[in-house]
Design a protein around this motif. Structure first.
Motif: not given
Lengths: 184, 308
Positions: A71-76
């Motif tokens: 989820w965090l990498y998708a935001i990034g």
């Protein structure tokens, strides 16, 4: 599946130290991944900070449909794509590029530690962005095909095909540089 | 490469700045929304005002005050104390064999002055009758009549209309023929007509006074019409010398006639129940009495008397 999910919930509950834990856990991997997109480690570091600022300002809701790191990498990735879209309209040369190599080496040492993996990651950075992203996520980030597909907003089948082509491109690149490798 | 604490401090600082920027942006947005709303409301109000939807409504009282003002209604020109009449009609008999007869017709409108005049002149000797009828609703004046040349002389009759003279003059010493004709007076609104007469040869009037009634004969006798074919029906009463005489169907023999009162111009052409009656007569007093007069009615072939 944890990968900082509980820390983020504590942060949403008001514990700022939980954010510190998330930063400690993901700052290097996120920076190197974003570097495969923007091809500038300094910019990738700034965008990594933007990812954390996004968490603090907007406090997006995290569901357990995927791992926290996915989820965090998708935001990034979304932030990096926005950056590329905006920067394509105003092309600038950053003075930080002078210090890029030293910063990148620091991050590589923090995350990869192994000299062979460092040389492999540098070979990845010379591939095109999609090939570089998929190989980094799979072999340096440790994400599965499903997670990689979610981060890159592709289907699993597309990721499998992209991985195959990326490995072909990487092999050609390493052979041209005299790099010895073992077939995975 | 920043360490974790530096990144954390940077993130918190940027977060505070973003929150402040967001707060200012919200204030600016709400201010702009309010200003745009006020402007839109003003534009809407001005639009409604311009289209007349918000202008004051004229109330009936204010309408009355406008009607009573001099802006819309002209003064009462004929002095009858009324602002005007919606319709009027007059019947005028104006043919004589001996006397010059002047009939003045004034047409007064309360909203717009409308004047008309007509002049009839003929020479010769003879008798005739004529009527002039004003119909205000159709805004027309009809003049018609017939005349008989007693001496067989050829004659002429002229009639002209001048819309500015405010008078109608009819002068006839011998009327040979008058053809029924119609004249049209253009009046934008309803009119009221008054008919006055000033007979010439004052010594021959013998004090007959001008009547107040509409039906008027030059020498000063006025006959009030009734609706019947008898004499009393034709003329229910006569006004002469300040007295009202009532008609009878009785004839008076010539030896009963007293003094000649002076009028040989008792001439009328009237329509009663659809029939026209041509009446010409002299007026005499009845011998030995002052309570009656005799009137020669040519169509009846004799003198009929009118009593007080």
């Amino acid at each position: 599946m944890e990968n900082g999910a509980s820390s983020y919930r504590r942060f949403l509950a008001g514990d700022d130290n939980a954010l510190r834990e998330i930063i400690e856990l993901h700052k290097d991997g996120l920076a190197l991944y974003l570097n495969t997109i923007v091809r500038n480690i300094c910019t990738a570091e700034e965008l990594t900070e933007e990812v954390f600022v996004e968490l603090v300002v907007k406090k997006p809701e995290f569901s357990d449909r995927s791992s926290f790191s996915t989820w965090l990498y998708a935001i990034g990735r979304n932030i990096a794509c926005d950056y590329i879209r905006k920067s394509s309209r105003r092309r600038t040369v950053s003075i930080d590029e002078l210090y890029q190599m030293s910063d990148e080496e620091d991050i590589e040492k923090n995350m990869l530690r192994d000299e062979q993996r460092i040389r492999l990651r540098r070979a990845l950075s010379e591939l095109d962005s999609d090939h570089s992203q998929v190989l980094f996520l799979k072999y340096f980030g440790g994400f599965s095909n499903e997670e990689t597909a979610e981060i890159m907003n592709r289907s699993k089948r597309q990721i499998e095909n992209l991985t195959y082509r990326a490995k072909q491109a990487l092999r050609t690149k390493l052979e041209s540089e005299g790099f010895e490798y073992e077939e995975y | 490469m920043k360490n974790t604490d530096e990144i954390f401090d940077s993130v918190m600082k940027k977060s505070r700045e973003r929150a402040e920027q967001e707060r200012k942006r919200n204030i600016r947005k709400s201010t702009i929304t309010a200003v745009v709303g006020i402007c839109a409301a003003l534009v809407a109000v001005l639009g409604l005002w311009h289209s007349g939807l918000l202008k004051p409504v004229v109330t009936p009282d204010s309408v009355d005050s406008l009607i009573e003002s001099d802006d819309l209604i002209e003064p009462d020109e004929n002095g009858d104390g009324e602002a005007g009449e919606d319709s009027a009609a007059s019947t005028t008999t104006a043919v004589t064999t001996r006397h010059r007869v002047t009939i003045t017709t004034s047409v007064v409108s309360t909203r717009r002055a409308v004047t008309a005049s007509q002049s009839n002149a003929a020479t010769g000797t003879g008798t005739g009758t004529g009527t002039s009828t004003r119909n205000a609703s159709t805004r027309t004046t009809s003049v018609s009549g017939t005349a008989t040349a007693a001496t067989g002389q050829a004659g002429t009759s002229t009639k002209k209309t001048n819309a500015t003279d405010k008078s109608t003059t009819a002068a006839a010493e011998t009327v040979v023929s008058v053809s029924p004709t119609t004249e049209t007076v253009t009046t934008p609104t309803s009119v009221q007509e008054t008919v006055n007469s000033e007979p010439s040869g004052g010594d021959e009037t013998n004090g007959w006074e001008q009547p107040d009634e509409q039906v008027y004969v030059d020498s000063g006798i006025s006959l009030n019409e009734a609706r019947s074919t008898s004499v009393t029906g034709l003329f229910s009463s006569a006004y002469c010398g300040g007295y009202t005489y009532y008609a009878s169907d009785s004839q008076v023999s010539s030896d009963q006639l007293g003094d000649y009162i002076g009028s040989t111009t008792l001439t009328s052409w009237v329509t009663v129940d659809g029939s026209s009656y041509h009446v010409v007569g002299d007026v005499y007093a009845i011998a030995g009495t002052d309570s009656a007069v005799a009137v020669h009615l040519s169509d009846r072939g004799g003198y009929y008397w009118f009593s007080k």
